[in-house]
Scaffold this active site. Sequence first.
Site, PDB file in Angstrom:
ATOM      1  N   ASP A  24       0.848  -1.201   0.000  1.00 12.16           N
ATOM      2  CA  ASP A  24       0.000   0.000   0.000  1.00 12.16           C
ATOM      3  C   ASP A  24       0.879   1.245   0.000  1.00 12.16           C
ATOM      4  OD1 ASP A  24      -2.290  -1.466   0.141  1.00 12.16           O
ATOM      5  OD2 ASP A  24      -2.908  -0.774   2.131  1.00 12.16           O
ATOM      6  N   LYS A  81      -7.727   0.935  -5.234  1.00 10.85           N
ATOM      7  CA  LYS A  81      -8.943   0.415  -4.601  1.00 10.85           C
ATOM      8  C   LYS A  81     -10.162   1.228  -5.002  1.00 10.85           C
ATOM      9  CE  LYS A  81      -6.757  -1.098  -0.270  1.00 10.85           C
ATOM     10  NZ  LYS A  81      -6.899  -2.556  -0.290  1.00 10.85           N
ATOM     11  N   GLY A 153      -5.452  -2.853   8.745  1.00  6.17           N
ATOM     12  CA  GLY A 153      -5.105  -1.761   9.644  1.00  6.17           C
ATOM     13  C   GLY A 153      -4.980  -2.180  11.088  1.00  6.17           C
ATOM     14  N   GLY A 214      -3.381  -7.379   8.029  1.00  4.37           N
ATOM     15  CA  GLY A 214      -2.743  -7.573   9.330  1.00  4.37           C
ATOM     16  C   GLY A 214      -1.292  -8.007   9.278  1.00  4.37           C
ATOM     17  N   GLY A 235      -0.346  -3.622   3.979  1.00  2.04           N
ATOM     18  CA  GLY A 235      -0.984  -2.303   3.980  1.00  2.04           C
ATOM     19  C   GLY A 235      -0.250  -1.371   4.906  1.00  2.04           C
TER      20      GLY A 235
END
Lengths: 292, 189
Positions: A24, A81, A153, A214, A235
């Site tokens: 990300d 996204k 997240g 995660g 991410g």
Amino acid sequence: MLQDKDFKVKVGLAEMLKGGVIMDVTNADQAKIAEDAGACAVMALEKVPADIRAEGGVARMADPSKIEEIKKVVSIPVMAKCRIGHFAEAQVLQALEVDFIDESEVLTPADEHYHIDKAKFKIPFVCGCRNLGEALRRIGEGVAMLRTKGEAGSGNIVEAVRHMRTVNDAIRRITMLDDEQLMTEAKNLGAPVDLIRYLKQYGKLPVPNFAAGGIATPADAALMMQLGAESVFVGSGIFKSSDPAGRAKAIVLATTHYKDPKIVAEASKTLGEAMKGLDIKDIPEDQLLQTR
Amino acid sequence: MKKLVGVLAIQGDFQAHIAVLNKLKVDSREIRNKRDLENVSHLVIPGGESTTVSKITRANGFWDMLAGFEGPVMGTCMGSVLMASRIVDPDADGWGMLDMEIRRNAYGRQISSFTAAGRIEISEEPFEMVFIRAPKIIKIGKNVKPIAWLGDEITGVMAGNKIALTFHPELSESETLHEYFISLPGGPD
């Protein structure tokens, strides 16, 4: 659908991304760091999931000028996204010629009942899944790649592990069913029977399944790869840590060498602080992203 | 030398190659480090991201060992890029296994990826070619021989026991090119 030429080209790109790390990024500088660290693709978005979670409000597709800026600085594939069900955002992303679209639960859903009819698009899609029913419905809609939802997240791998195991257990179960049982299995899973038959015959999904949600450490990546993930998405784990470039490199190495604990150990040294992370039990149920 | 096909498994579609090799009932091995190369007679460099693979392999002299592999090598898409003497967009040096210049992502982004029927030297049948963000061969040296075409465009070349293809035979139905590759004698050319 699985024999379709367009489908082959879409899944083809997913195949090329195997054994790699998709990171990300929110701007050109981060994209460059990701590419230099050996990412096989970047995911362009407005905010990383940890910030989306912290700041609240409506999370939408990234600003097109940001996506263009990122496309300009890297030569690896650029993903972006869109909100679940927001086919107009997907059309915009296709017009921007991103290489892959993630119809993602990390953004605020635009439609609480229907996902995008992804087969209509020329750009391949990836979607998250928690179980085999979800996975097969998304394939029915035309995804070329799946990923676990995990809990984006959170910096906590537990949900990604749960989702990967759940999907793989359900596939193993199908390979042992009699033909007479397949239609009822399709009914119970809420999934197309053709895909149930495909699973019985081949014992694996017709599209790659990656891990997401995660992953914060090299060992997290190695764990997911050993559980059967074919690549990993990271991410918040990279740019919410104290040394993004070092951590990005380490996770790339651990993903390639996931079977070699010595290399994973070496890669894990002197990385500084990982992102803080959340216990899933401390996240109020209505703030879970995976249930979207 | 016993036939053992190594498939570079740093990143990319190495499993697709291994699936084809399994169909052809030839032994294969995933290659992730120098040690894995021991006793390997043939080497496949799959599709994937060349920036990723070159970053990881440059550590510990692995890159030079791959570049110096003496047995038959077949590179597809990214593999053909790494095998070239000169890479363009962004500019870099390849392994120089084949005297050629190659342009990365030369057809454009994923929206321009496609499949089409092309022609290969070793067969009368049209060959399904899958191009994914594919490179283009833009210049070849005089000892490099074209062996695959899409229309007038060269999509595959060979020099000695080294084969570079800009498309993905591992994703098409025909195993002809893999069969030809493993029929080449192992060991130095």
